[in-house]
Design a protein around this motif. Structure first.
Motif, short mmCIF file in Angstrom:
data_model
loop_
_atom_site.label_atom_id
_atom_site.label_comp_id
_atom_site.label_asym_id
_atom_site.label_seq_id
_atom_site.Cartn_x
_atom_site.Cartn_y
_atom_site.Cartn_z
N ASP A 252 62.65 53.60 20.99
CA ASP A 252 64.05 54.01 21.21
C ASP A 252 64.72 54.58 19.97
O ASP A 252 65.94 54.69 19.91
N THR A 253 63.93 54.85 18.93
CA THR A 253 64.52 55.49 17.74
C THR A 253 63.58 56.59 17.28
O THR A 253 62.46 56.73 17.77
N GLN A 254 64.04 57.37 16.33
CA GLN A 254 63.17 58.37 15.71
C GLN A 254 62.59 57.82 14.41
O GLN A 254 61.94 58.53 13.66
N PHE A 255 62.83 56.54 14.14
CA PHE A 255 62.49 55.99 12.83
C PHE A 255 61.01 55.63 12.73
O PHE A 255 60.46 54.91 13.56
N ASN A 256 60.39 56.16 11.70
CA ASN A 256 58.97 55.92 11.46
C ASN A 256 58.76 55.93 9.95
O ASN A 256 58.81 56.98 9.31
N PHE A 257 58.57 54.78 9.39
CA PHE A 257 58.53 54.67 7.93
C PHE A 257 57.23 54.02 7.48
O PHE A 257 56.85 52.95 7.98
N GLU A 258 56.60 54.68 6.54
CA GLU A 258 55.30 54.19 6.06
C GLU A 258 55.41 53.88 4.56
O GLU A 258 56.08 54.62 3.82
N ILE A 259 54.77 52.80 4.14
CA ILE A 259 54.83 52.43 2.71
C ILE A 259 53.41 52.37 2.15
O ILE A 259 52.50 51.85 2.78
N GLU A 260 53.28 52.91 0.93
CA GLU A 260 51.99 52.86 0.24
C GLU A 260 52.19 52.10 -1.07
O GLU A 260 53.23 52.24 -1.71
N ILE A 261 51.18 51.35 -1.47
CA ILE A 261 51.25 50.62 -2.74
C ILE A 261 50.51 51.42 -3.80
O ILE A 261 49.38 51.84 -3.58
#
Ligand code: SF4
Length: 516
Positions: A252-261
């Protein structure tokens, strides 16, 4: 009931792994009465290994806390789960070290299992992110963070809401969020403890930031010398992804967040934001002139938001409880709490969190328990190699960004190194200058040769071989290096010299050779 064993690096170094094994053996199957679990830092590192016996969901204040625990104590501790406390090991939780703290960043530390996603969620984790995504627009989030008055906890104290708003205003497109976990000040271990104790908290703060500014990619730049923090971050990241909070489009959102170390290889200068970004880009970790600031042109030329670990760790509670709640804590211009690492000549070495504006005397004498071995207090260094020392006569100062500046030092990221009457302040200045000289990246001449020159002069003076002319040259160099270095490392390298000269000039003078 549960038995919590501190499994942060400091307690592990004093033997908590063996204590954990012994407690599990003594527990057997527990008969359902208790459960042994590893938790993050409980704060009083000098008394480790620490073990708490508590009802589930209870904080440290409602726990039976045991100090200096050995594996041999395991049967007695397990016996106290339903029986009488083991008095010989007891560490009172109503003592000022615990009672005078106010925990926001560290609210889960020492209570939840840092490797457990369920523990974090049960403690209210990801509620801030869910609230942001389901009930708030990015502008609402920016408003709450601005209202909170939160300022960057990495040292500079720049208003977080303003920084976020600047990146949010940049044209839509590729934007990045970076968490600076390259904690390098001698004596500082706040960020390490937060990452080891509550890693999801930092991921959640970054995700909320990404939502607010419109970013889809984040990096955590963490020093490789923090293997436990890296391991726990990796576990947290994997579990947050599996739970659908990161690395997936949220329903239900456009939010897509990816994290790299990304791991730093130990260069102190890579804590400087432009050097850090160069390092992530695969280049040599050297600072570049600003402007342009990262908010406009950061990682690979894209708008980039950089905050440190503690700043991100404050975000979820702000979104959950509201900016006004956060702004009600602290002082007029320094809101919220601050985490400090107490080190050096002080009884209670460890990690504390206090409201901004707490008197330095309360931190040293009451929370820290004063100076051991009947010695007297001489000075406390705040702000690491960029900061300065504060002598006894200024101990009643409130600890906040602006008050510390008036004394010629700075908040920094939160390291406090306490010195007693036996400390030589010229040696202290020489130590910090040697650190800056060694860590200078060499890009600009004032810092590269200036720190070397200042260190040589300090070395001569410390060995009682210096002259009045050396001292004059040292002071002149301080001004030049401060004014002409490219980045913060060089610009602030003279600070420990200037502040020790300001408050302890007699110690320099005593070491000078008399003219023949
Ligand atoms: Fe490198 Fe020092 Fe110049 Fe910074 S001030 S760019 S650390 S040489």
């Amino acid at each position: 009931r549960e038995v919590r064993v501190c499994m942060a690096a400091s307690c592990q170094s004093s033997g908590s792994l063996a204590v954990m094994d012994a407690l599990k053996d003594a527990c057997g199957d527990g008969n359902g009465t208790c459960h042994v679990k590893g938790v993050g830092c409980m704060g009083l590192c000098s008394a480790g290994p620490l073990v708490a016996v508590a009802d589930k969901d209870c904080g440290l204040d409602a726990s039976l806390l045991y100090r200096d625990v050995t594996p041999n104590d395991a049967p007695d501790i397990m016996g106290s789960v339903c029986g009488a406390p083991v008095e010989r090991l007891r560490c009172p939780t109503d003592q000022p070290f615990f009672a005078r703290q106010h925990k926001i960043v560290l609210e889960n530390s020492g209570i939840i299992d840092p490797d457990s996603f369920k523990n974090y969620v049960a403690a209210g984790g990801y509620a801030g992110m869910v609230r942001a995504l389901s009930e708030m627009t990015p502008a609402d989030v920016l408003r709450e963070v601005t209202t909170s008055g939160l300022r960057g906890r990495g040292g500079g104290g720049y208003p977080t809401g303003l920084k976020w708003s600047t990146v949010a205003k940049m044209p839509a497109g590729q934007k990045y969020v970076i968490c600076n976990a390259d904690e390098g000040d001698p004596g500082a271990f706040m960020d390490r403890a937060v990452l080891e104790s509550d890693p999801h908290r930092v991921l959640e703060g970054m995700a909320i930031a990404a939502y607010a500014i419109g970013a889809n990619k984040g990096y955590i730049y963490v020093r490789a010398e923090y293997p436990l923090a890296v391991e726990r971050l990796q576990t947290a990241l994997r579990k947050a992804k599996r739970a659908g909070f990161l690395g997936n489009k949220i329903a239900d959102t456009q939010f897509n967040f990816e994290i790299e170390i990304r791991l730093g290889a130990g260069a102190f200068v890579c804590g400087e934001e432009t050097a850090l970004m160069a390092s992530i880009e695969g280049l040599r970790g050297q600072p570049r002139p600003r402007p342009p600031y990262p908010a406009e042109s950061g990682l690979w030329g894209c708008p980039t938001l950089i905050n440190n670990v503690e700043t991100f760790a404050n975000i979820a509670p702000i979104v959950r409880e509201g900016g006004d709640w956060f702004a009600s804590i602290g002082t007029e211009r320094s809101k919220g709490t601050k985490v400090f690492a107490l080190a050096g000549k002080i009884h209670n070495t460890g990690l504390i969190e206090v409201p901004m504006g707490t008197k330095l005397r309360d931190i040293i004498e009451i929370i820290g328990g004063g100076i051991p071995d009947d010695k007297s207090f001489k000075a406390v260094q705040t702000g690491g190699p960029s900061g300065g020392c504060i002598p006894d006569r200024h101990l009643d100062i409130p600890v906040d960004y602006d008050s510390l500046k008036t004394l010629g030092t700075m908040m920094g990221s939160g390291g406090m190194i306490v010195m007693d009457e036996t400390s030589c302040m010229v040696d202290v200045a020489r130590y910090f200058m040697e650190f800056c000289m060694t860590e200078s990246c060499g890009k600009c001449i004032p810092c590269r040769t200036g720190t070397w020159q200042m260190h040589s002069l300090l070395d001569r003076i410390a060995k009682s071989q210096g002259t009045q002319a050396d001292l004059a040259l040292l002071e002149e160099l301080c001004e030049v290096v401060q004014a002409t270095s490219l980045c913060g490392l060089g610009q602030t390298a003279p600070n420990p010299v200037l502040s020790t000269l300001r408050y302890f000039r007699d110690e320099y003078e005593e070491k000078l050779q008399l003219p023949t």
